[in-house]
Design an enzyme around this catalytic site. Structure first.
Site, PDB file in Angstrom:
ATOM      1  N   ASP A   1       0.879  -1.082   0.090  1.00 13.59           N
ATOM      2  CA  ASP A   1      -0.171   0.037  -0.020  1.00 13.59           C
ATOM      3  C   ASP A   1       0.851   1.396  -0.097  1.00 13.59           C
ATOM      4  OD1 ASP A   1      -2.048  -1.771   0.281  1.00 13.59           O
ATOM      5  OD2 ASP A   1      -2.440  -1.788   2.404  1.00 13.59           O
TER       6      ASP A   1
HETATM    7  N1  URA Z   1      -1.137  -5.945   3.970  1.00 17.69           N
HETATM    8  C1  URA Z   1      -1.624  -4.860   3.896  1.00 17.69           C
HETATM    9  O1  URA Z   1      -2.875  -4.523   4.706  1.00 17.69           O
HETATM   10  N2  URA Z   1      -0.979  -3.811   3.086  1.00 17.69           N
HETATM   11  C2  URA Z   1      -0.054  -3.857   2.406  1.00 17.69           C
HETATM   12  O2  URA Z   1       0.899  -3.130   1.956  1.00 17.69           O
HETATM   13  C3  URA Z   1       0.764  -5.299   2.626  1.00 17.69           C
HETATM   14  C4  URA Z   1       0.027  -6.261   3.303  1.00 17.69           C
END
Ligand code: URA
Length: 266
Positions: A114
């Site tokens: 993310d």
């Molecule tokens: N899980 C999440 O919630 N975000 C990420 O970036 C990776 C795994």
């Protein structure tokens, strides 16, 4: 890294390696300044073995690269996409000479983090490896360092570990459906001086790559992730000496740690 018996045209290799346009490199080859295995080759269409042949241009040895494998310590504020929108992309962090099409293909990220997640991100042109490491079939472990917003007492700590080990149901989010996640492992850590805003700190290892998986898992347990950093993919750990935003090529040993899958794929 990846063994290949492939050959490629000399002019394509040279233009791909930064020696100019196809027209430029044709001129260069015809000048006799390009040696293959120590011998001048004047035919731009000559096929060079990627693995076996050596290349020397104007007296300088050139390493022929079929694929690129980079380890990036991703900073927050960058997205894992080729198209920038509200945020710049992780590819913007690469030097211009690395941000290109390789003989083996275009660059992509192995899985996505993310925009607000930091840590280990592999950027590669190796689509086969990418496919294998992200396929649910292989259940590749990914470990994250997690800061949580709410304190967790001793009893709750045990129930988080047990619930995650059984597999937690996560709710739908955006276009991602509600789903029962595969078992995950949780290890509690001490809250350190530099984790000031965290009420609790842990490491979680997950074996799939569902959308917002870690955040949704902790939401399902009644908590909230305030900081997330990936520290491991398969058997490869983030090189903590890489500052946030820095990257480098994987070593051969690191490539093996990343790419060797156990036989437990289903
Ligand atoms: N899980 C999440 O919630 N975000 C990420 O970036 C990776 C795994």
């Amino acid at each position: 890294m990846k063994q290949t018996t492939r050959t490629e045209r000399l002019d394509k290799i040279l233009s791909n390696s930064g020696f100019g346009t196809r027209k430029d490199v044709k001129r260069l080859v015809r000048s006799g300044e390009v040696l293959v295995n120590g011998e001048p080759v004047k035919n731009p269409e000559f096929h060079v073995s990627i693995e076996k042949d050596t290349l020397c241009v104007e007296g300088v040895d050139v390493k022929i690269k079929w694929h690129a494998y980079f380890m990036l310590n991703k900073p927050a504020g960058y997205i894992c996409s080729t198209k920038s929108g509200a945020y710049p992309t992780v590819f913007d962090l690469l030097d211009e000479s690395d941000r290109r099409t390789y003989l083996g293909g275009d660059l992509g990220t192995i899985g996505r983090l993310d925009a607000d997640t930091e840590g280990l991100l592999i950027i590669t042109s190796d689509g086969d490896l990418n496919h294998r490491l992200t396929s649910p079939k292989w259940r590749v472990p990914k470990t994250y360092l997690v800061h949580l917003a709410n304190e967790v007492d001793e009893q709750e700590r045990e129930s988080y570990v047990a619930d995650l080990a059984r597999g937690v149901h996560i709710e739908a989010e955006a276009n991602a459906e509600a789903v029962d996640c595969l078992p995950a492992q949780l290890e509690w850590c001490d809250v350190q001086e530099n984790d000031k805003t965290a009420a609790a700190v842990c490491k979680i290892t997950v074996y799939e790559g569902k959308f917002h998986e870690v955040k949704r898992l902790f939401a399902a347990l009644g908590n909230e992730v305030t900081y997330l950093k990936r520290i491991r993919m398969n058997r490869l750990f983030l090189d903590e000496s890489l500052a946030c935003g820095q990257y480098r090529e994987l070593t051969k040993e690191e490539f093996d740690l990343l790419s060797t899958l156990n036989d437990e794929g289903v």
